[in-house]
Design an enzyme around this catalytic site. Structure first.
Site, PDB file in Angstrom:
ATOM      1  N   ASP A  89      20.451 -48.073  33.523  1.00  0.00           N
ATOM      2  CA  ASP A  89      19.099 -48.362  33.985  1.00  0.00           C
ATOM      3  C   ASP A  89      18.771 -47.828  35.369  1.00  0.00           C
ATOM      4  O   ASP A  89      17.608 -47.599  35.676  1.00  0.00           O
ATOM      5  CB  ASP A  89      18.832 -49.866  33.938  1.00  0.00           C
ATOM      6  N   ARG A 149      14.713 -55.784  37.261  1.00  0.00           N
ATOM      7  CA  ARG A 149      14.266 -54.727  36.368  1.00  0.00           C
ATOM      8  C   ARG A 149      12.795 -54.837  36.011  1.00  0.00           C
ATOM      9  O   ARG A 149      12.097 -55.749  36.446  1.00  0.00           O
ATOM     10  CB  ARG A 149      15.112 -54.760  35.100  1.00  0.00           C
ATOM     11  N   TYR A 206      25.243 -58.244  36.825  1.00  0.00           N
ATOM     12  CA  TYR A 206      26.631 -57.831  36.601  1.00  0.00           C
ATOM     13  C   TYR A 206      27.500 -58.966  37.111  1.00  0.00           C
ATOM     14  O   TYR A 206      27.392 -59.343  38.288  1.00  0.00           O
ATOM     15  CB  TYR A 206      26.955 -56.548  37.360  1.00  0.00           C
ATOM     16  N   PRO A 243      29.715 -49.206  35.714  1.00  0.00           N
ATOM     17  CA  PRO A 243      28.267 -48.958  35.747  1.00  0.00           C
ATOM     18  C   PRO A 243      27.546 -49.503  36.970  1.00  0.00           C
ATOM     19  O   PRO A 243      26.414 -49.129  37.226  1.00  0.00           O
ATOM     20  CB  PRO A 243      27.770 -49.674  34.484  1.00  0.00           C
TER      21      PRO A 243
END
Lengths: 690, 690
Positions: free
Chosen positions: B53, B287, B295, B371
């Site tokens: 993302d 987001r 996370y 990530p």
């Protein structure tokens, strides 16, 4: 006359006649409210090239509020500078001045140019995205009835209109597109005057054709709550109402060429006003896709004393030749012509804009003028931008019908200002430049420049200032007028704000994520009224106390927000409360403020998109909105902003009573019911999975 | 094994295996060159939610160069600030620091977040707009042959791959979307680990299924000039080449939740790094669409000494519980979960990136890592952004194959830097905070902060600096090296520029219409090399003379521009000359400059979009590009910029010989032929009529 054998009958909330910019803006507004809408146009296709092209910065703000301003901004040609060219002492044209095309600081957009066909495309895309409304093309209203008895009840259908469908042939303009030379190398000379005011109106022919046509074609009687005539200068709707355009024509004929110019004229990519000594004037409007529009005075064809113009004398070659004479000694030619036309300059304005607030006229149906100032498409769209949310709020039962009266009071003034502006401007433009100060017949180039500069503010669309009304609380307490029914403003709390004008935009930061937004980006056209609270510095205990007080009142079980929010809808769906505190951002946490300022929802938690701050951003500077609005950060102010971004009221931060009084005069209480539950479904709808 | 009864055979220029971000970026580049391209993906559908993302500012610059950066910018969540949360002396987490997420001034974009599915959608739209390339889904390569003998001739097809088609069932991941609670009120627990590195590779199963499947399904042998494996960490292409990923895993397991959070944690809309005293760490990535990605370190599931993780123990509930412990005393819950997964942290990089510059690997096929730093999708796309134009120029015969060697030399270094960065960063993140300076096992929060700040530059993507090569002329005359074959730079003429890095962007004004543009907006990804001339102040006669000299040479019948421009194409189609003079704008007219700087076309006249100026704009400030680039406006400089915006060469304004030498080392002379005639047709194609 043969009566059709079967006539379908249907009902609609709003019938829009005409799918040009005014009609499409209205349909676009209504697409946001789930209002039952029909929109018909006698032409079989939309506009593809030419026509209007100039877009004011206010228009860009409006299109941005519907989320497609960026499409215009990206595709359009941006006009930054105006160059004035006048004869020098030898009679040769020379550049005499450069002025900015848009007054710096007036808006976060600047004036741009993009042809009407693309704007219509963006509207159609936007309408499709938000509704099932489809433009019905080749469909013509042929009769109109109005039932006075039903006019008082906004739930009833006083309007009956017969709609007939044209054959494809009848609905398709004869005007051919002329994108290339013809095979024998001659430039194509198809009829560029098709939509010009030099051409006769074909509405009656089309009605006759429709009535005499194939009887198997559908005939429909539509019963409507509202009808809006956006059907141009020859408006059929206006004729049904018996209203008139008042004003007159001049003897000036101008031609228009949209070409890719081949020239040594140095400013062909600037907006230019060129006055030649004796050959007339040219205005240059640089456009998208390497095109340039030239407005060219046609001296040879000027008519005298209202005589008819011989249209056959007007061709692209004739227009080009005039331009070549005016722009001499520079050379001008082209290989590619996208569009051309010619028109006679005149200014007219409608004597009335509405029949009992059930039938309205908008756009060219109530104001016609010369196109050079780039105003036509803008003012037309802004007419229905003013009208659309008002009709929707009445249809949906949010408001009383009283707000509909403000359409005529607000927009007729704008139309009159436009006509006055154009009258003065077009005469200055079409006149011969004065040779010297003794030359009284000539136009002083100094006067022209001043008119141009002054005209720029008007032409931006920002100067519009709506008068006092049920939705514009101009009257201040100091005036001592009024009977206490109407809310009063305290304009001294925000001296940088004009009540009645659109709210100027500056950058503010989101309290919760520090992202900078232009204030106007928070004021999307979704039908919401906004209360914007500017509480000042929240580190001052007195300011925080006032927020606590106001928050408690807004959250109260009978607060005006709860009273007017439609049943079952989120608490911010009709009146949204936004806060902009004076900073610093890091001195306050969102949850320090009462819930009324960041509503909680059990499915989605706190609302992080209601509280903002006037502070320095990391990458985009400081908006200084308190300074720009003239709000004292020690004291603060509150504002009420209309769904179309115009300022309704300015008062004390915590003057809940006056805010309530404002809404109470025209809003309709909704049934009590739970609120706040619509939120999750709307989140889910927003989550894009592809 | 049954041999299919009939095998179709076909030829393509480029076969792309894998339609994730790396594969789509490559197809997107090739769509701009009319290169025959196939792109296949074993999955039946694109990604819809979750996955990568984070988008670096460099990635936004790149997407903007393909004209869809604005779609990302509008839809994404913008991250402005990072908040660091650490245990205080009582062990309770508290905010210890705020730092900007993107270093101010580094780019005209900032880091944003938008899920991979939308990015893939934008690529698909862009590819469709420019070509007939279609992603073939549920299509799997099952065999590979490479003919060494054909590898030397870039016109030949050394690669043969068998493609088989999966049934819909085989091609559709079993992973269900979980957009709501199940009916019994339990949260859905479908397999969020489907694409995780904790899941086994299913490629062999799919190949077996394809081979044993219905024999009526098509089998095809594709012969290709080039093949690019963009097929992920378990890359089938990499396996065919016998290449390896080198590196190792850690014992750290992290979970990921994409939720609409219900929380009283004040910074849930900021990017946060939260180190708890003893419960592990959380990273928050806010987001789009009210979603937040968390996370979350899963201490209970950490594995020791390479033992297998028991996947069945990892559920959204377990992950949430870990987050709640770490973020205590703040509350955290959710009603809506969009996606979840878990992964084991490790870092690996490919031992080779290409087989004889005919088969290449890109993206996760050559680098895998954790990530959290938001790098994966970016570096993957940038791999093929580096590769795409090089393949296209070789296929189209513009360049020799020598430029292809720079893919591995340039991108392997980036992969190694990425892995080193992630190695350090993830260990600092997963470690327990030090209790005090004596606590040597714990991680110093000061060190973590410094790493975060330093990491930000790397993470922006701007720091990438490609080494010297045939297309990066780093060597300077002063070095005295080289044999005179290769061009040498004079970096001292533009001290603000790093040769080998992407050119920084500042605003310049168009000479002809005063419109401000970011320099990068002039450097669209259309395959063109650019010579950008910075002639300094043109009011200085010496500077104007040098422009006259250079203009004459560039216009010469055998100039390098004419020599390398494809026959029949406009003169700017492969090497475009842009000028940015030092101003003032009003002191110069476009036509004062030689034609080479604003080419004439008989159909469309002068080109008004080649000459720019470093000057004050009316509405958007002053870019000060001469100051920012360190170019002396008395003297000037010229630059050569690659089609991917990286700086190749810096030299004297009029050093035609050195510019020519640069291109001569790798470009292929084209047949002599008329030029400049393609222009009108391209204008007409651009003119939008709807």
């Amino acid at each position: 006359m043969t009566v059709p054998e079967s006539t379908k009958e249907s009902h609609t909330d709003v019938l829009i006649v005409g799918a040009g910019p005014a009609g499409l803006m209205l349909a676009n507004w209504l697409s946001r409210f789930n209002i039952k809408t029909r929109i018909v146009d006698k032409r079989g296709t939309k506009v593809f090239s030419g026509q209007a092209d100039g877009l004011q910065c206010r228009t860009l703000e409006i299109l941005d509020s519907f989320d497609f301003g960026h499409r215009v901004w990206r595709e359009s040609n941006h006009m930054l500078e105006i160059c004035l060219w006048n004869p020098d002492e030898t009679g040769t044209i020379r550049r005499s001045d450069r002025i900015p095309d848009t007054i710096p600081g007036i808006s976060h957009f600047q004036q741009v140019v993009l042809h009407q066909g693309r704007i219509e495309r963006f509207f159609l895309d936007s309408i499709k995205e938000h509704s099932d409304i489809v433009v019905e093309r080749g469909v013509l209203p042929t009769s109109f009835q109005f039932d006075q008895a039903k006019a008082a009840d906004f739930g009833d259908y006083p309007i009956a209109v017969t709609l007939r469908t044209l054959s494809d042939e009848e609905a398709t303009p004869q005007q051919r597109l002329q994108h290339q030379k013809t095979e024998d190398g001659q430039r194509s000379t198809s009829d560029g005057l098709f939509r010009s005011n030099l051409a006769a109106d074909d509405t009656d022919d089309l009605i006759r054709a429709a009535k005499n046509g194939d009887h198997s074609r559908p005939v429909e009687t539509v019963r409507a709550k509202f009808m809006v005539g956006c059907d141009g200068a020859h408006s059929w709707v206006r004729r049904q109402l018996g209203f008139k355009l008042e004003g007159d024509s001049t003897d000036y004929i101008w031609g228009v060429l949209d070409i890719v110019p081949i020239t040594d004229f140095p400013d062909v990519r600037q907006r230019c006003a060129i006055h030649s000594a004796n050959s007339g004037s040219v205005m240059i409007i640089p456009r998208e896709n390497k095109l340039v529009r030239l407005y060219i005075q046609l001296q040879s064809t000027d008519v005298k004393d209202g005589a008819k113009v011989d249209r056959s004398h007007i061709t692209p070659e004739v227009i080009l030749k005039s331009a070549q004479q005016i722009m001499h000694p520079y050379k001008l030619d082209y290989s590619y012509c996208d569009w051309w036309t010619a028109y006679q300059i005149g200014q007219r304005v409608g004597d009335a804009f509405s029949l009992q607030e059930r039938v309205f006229l908008a756009g060219d149906a109530v104001h016609t003028h010369s196109p050079k100032a780039g105003q036509g498409m803008n003012i037309s769209m802004q007419d229905t931008f003013n009208l659309g949310w008002k009709i929707a709020h009445v249809v949906n039962g949010y408001s009383s019908g009283s707000i509909l009266k403000t359409y005529e009071s607000e927009r007729r003034q704008v139309a009159q200002d436009l006509i006055a502006f154009d009258h003065r401007f077009s005469r200055l433009f079409s006149g011969r430049p004065a040779k010297d100060v003794m030359d009284e017949e000539g136009v002083s180039m100094e006067e022209f420049k001043r008119a141009f500069e002054k005209g720029n503010e008007f032409a931006s669309g920002i100067a519009v200032n709506y008068g006092a009304s049920v939705i514009v609380a101009k009257e201040s307490e100091a005036s001592g007028k009024g009977d206490g029914t109407y809310a009063k403003s305290k304009p001294q709390l925000a001296r940088g704000i004009d009540i009645g004008k659109r709210i100027p935009s500056f950058k503010v930061l989101n309290q919760s994520d520090a992202r900078p937004w232009h204030l106007q980006e928070l004021l999307k056209s979704n039908g919401r009224w906004r209360v914007i609270v500017f509480p000042g510095e929240l580190t001052t205990p007195r300011n925080m106390e006032r927020m606590q007080d106001l928050g408690a009142k807004l959250a109260g079980p009978d607060s005006f927000i709860r009273r007017y929010t439609p049943t079952g809808q989120p608490i911010d769906s009709l009146i949204e409360v936004l806060t902009v505190h004076a900073g610093p951002r890091t001195a306050v946490e969102l949850l320090d403020l009462p819930e009324a300022f960041h509503p909680y929802d059990k499915e989605s938690g706190w609302d992080y998109w209601k509280v903002f701050v006037d502070d320095q951003s990391y990458h985009e500077g400081h908006g200084h909105i308190y300074v720009n609005y003239g709000i004292n950060p020690d004291h603060g102010a509150s504002m009420i902003i209309r769904p179309d971004q115009y300022v309704s009221w300015v008062g004390e931060v915590d003057d809940y009573a006056e805010m309530s009084r404002f809404f109470d005069t025209f809003m309709t209480p909704q049934l009590a019911g739970e609120t706040g539950n619509g939120e999750l479904s709307s989140i889910l709808a927003e989550v894009k999975v592809d």
